[in-house]
Design a protein around this motif. Structure first.
Motif, PDB file in Angstrom:
ATOM      1  N   ARG A 251       7.722  47.429  71.475  1.00 19.41           N
ATOM      2  CA  ARG A 251       6.473  48.141  71.748  1.00 19.41           C
ATOM      3  C   ARG A 251       5.292  47.413  71.104  1.00 19.41           C
ATOM      4  O   ARG A 251       5.292  47.160  69.904  1.00 19.41           O
TER       5      ARG A 251
ATOM      6  N   ASP B 143       9.905  44.280  62.887  1.00 19.31           N
ATOM      7  CA  ASP B 143       8.635  44.886  63.285  1.00 19.31           C
ATOM      8  C   ASP B 143       7.480  44.130  62.639  1.00 19.31           C
ATOM      9  O   ASP B 143       7.466  43.882  61.424  1.00 19.31           O
TER      10      ASP B 143
ATOM     11  N   LYS C  28      13.513  47.129  70.614  1.00 21.29           N
ATOM     12  CA  LYS C  28      12.203  47.782  70.597  1.00 21.29           C
ATOM     13  C   LYS C  28      11.128  46.701  70.526  1.00 21.29           C
ATOM     14  O   LYS C  28      11.020  45.987  69.530  1.00 21.29           O
TER      15      LYS C  28
ATOM     16  N   GLY D 219      14.514  45.463  66.120  1.00 21.91           N
ATOM     17  CA  GLY D 219      13.186  46.067  66.074  1.00 21.91           C
ATOM     18  C   GLY D 219      12.131  44.982  66.089  1.00 21.91           C
ATOM     19  O   GLY D 219      12.038  44.201  65.147  1.00 21.91           O
TER      20      GLY D 219
ATOM     21  N   ASP E 229       8.770  45.762  67.264  1.00 20.70           N
ATOM     22  CA  ASP E 229       7.511  46.439  67.558  1.00 20.70           C
ATOM     23  C   ASP E 229       6.360  45.671  66.905  1.00 20.70           C
ATOM     24  O   ASP E 229       6.382  45.385  65.703  1.00 20.70           O
TER      25      ASP E 229
ATOM     26  N   ASP F 112      12.650  48.606  75.214  1.00 21.57           N
ATOM     27  CA  ASP F 112      11.383  49.337  75.255  1.00 21.57           C
ATOM     28  C   ASP F 112      10.240  48.354  75.030  1.00 21.57           C
ATOM     29  O   ASP F 112      10.006  47.888  73.917  1.00 21.57           O
TER      30      ASP F 112
END
Length: 309
Positions: free
Chosen positions: A252, A212, A250, A230, A232, A270
């Motif tokens: 996002r 992230d 992920k 991850g 994001d 996502d």
């Protein structure tokens, strides 16, 4: 008590066997054919008795030889097991010594020594499967403690060579573990990293890694396994993601401007609020009804047609 029985039982068996053997030599012929031999030891009877006793001796010698082979084999197996255990202990001791020396180098103030420590740990990843989890976590901790010169706006600066080496070591670790484990690499800045694989067998393994907010601008991640990763808010501008497995990942708010997405797997990923996406690039990859795209992407007629097929 059981130990005493195990020690006494072989002696009792050997004594009983010897007694039976002597009795067979002495009385065996008459036990076997008492009706024809009689009590008079004629030449014919002597030949039969001699033949019987010779057979008993031959059988006894064969039995003794079999027991000898059995005990020899058991002793050899025991010796081999002891040698194997000793070799394993020696190897583990050597791995521990290498690990300690590598950690000491990792804490050095000199770049070359830190690089040596990283490469030593990477070698341990290949040589000692049981230490893969520990070494990977150690390298991740090293990365978290050594931020790079990238600015807050994700403009790439100079990435330290030891930081890049540690990230590549994690990404290219052997794919031995029965299950993926989370690795915390949040906010990592490794612009232009090259951890691509030449094919799907040599792909980098970043499954379930927490990246992230990471800056992977221009990184070459071709064929990498990033399933469940991850990402994001990550900066993947210009990154080469051809053939990358991003299923259930992920992304996002991730920046995917000019990213190469040919054959990328975005199944159930996502990408809510992700920026820089182009429909043409997405159509060159794989996705499904569970993949979440920004609204403007979902409203495109080509995407609707693809999802309805």
């Amino acid at each position: 008590m059981s130990s005493l029985v195990r020690r006494v039982l072989p002696w009792l068996a050997a004594t009983a066997g010897t007694l039976v053997f002597v009795l067979l030599i002495w009385k065996g012929p008459w036990w076997a054919d008492n009706g024809h031999l009689g009590k008079q030891l004629s030449p014919g009877v002597g030949a039969v008795v001699t033949g019987f006793r010779t057979t008993v001796v031959a059988v006894g010698a064969g039995i003794i030889a079999c027991f000898g082979l059995y005990y020899t084999d058991r002793n050899l197996r025991h010796t081999r097991e002891k040698d194997r255990d000793q070799a394993e202990l020696t190897r583990e001791g050597q791995v521990t010594e290498r690990y300690v020396a590598a950690v000491q180098l990792l804490a050095s103030e000199h770049l070359t020594e830190r690089l040596g420590g990283i490469y030593a740990l990477e070698r341990i990843l290949y040589d000692s499967p049981r230490d893969q989890f520990t070494v990977t976590k150690l390298l991740a901790a090293f990365l978290r403690q050594h931020p790079t010169a990238c600015a807050e706006d994700h403009q790439c600066g100079v990435v330290a060579e030891d930081v890049m080496a540690a990230f590549v070591a994690i990404a290219r670790r052997p794919r031995r573990l029965d299950r993926a484990f989370s690795i915390n690499l949040r906010e990592l800045k490794v612009c232009g990293a090259e951890v691509y694989g030449y094919d799907e067998e040599s792909q980098a393994d970043l499954e379930s890694v927490d990246l992230d907010g990471a800056c992977l601008k221009g990184a070459d991640l071709e064929f990498a396994n990033m399933c469940g990763a991850g990402l994001d808010g990550a900066n993947l501008e210009g990154a080469i993601l051809d053939g990358v497995n991003l299923a259930v990942a992920k992304l996002r708010g991730a920046n995917l401007k000019d990213a190469h997405l040919s054959r990328v797997n975005l199944s159930s990923a996502d990408l809510t609020d992700a920026t820089g996406l182009e429909v043409e690039s997405l159509l060159a990859g794989d996705f499904n009804l569970h993949t979440k795209f920004p609204p403007e992407i979902m409203q495109d007629e080509r995407m609707k047609k693809r999802l309805s097929e």
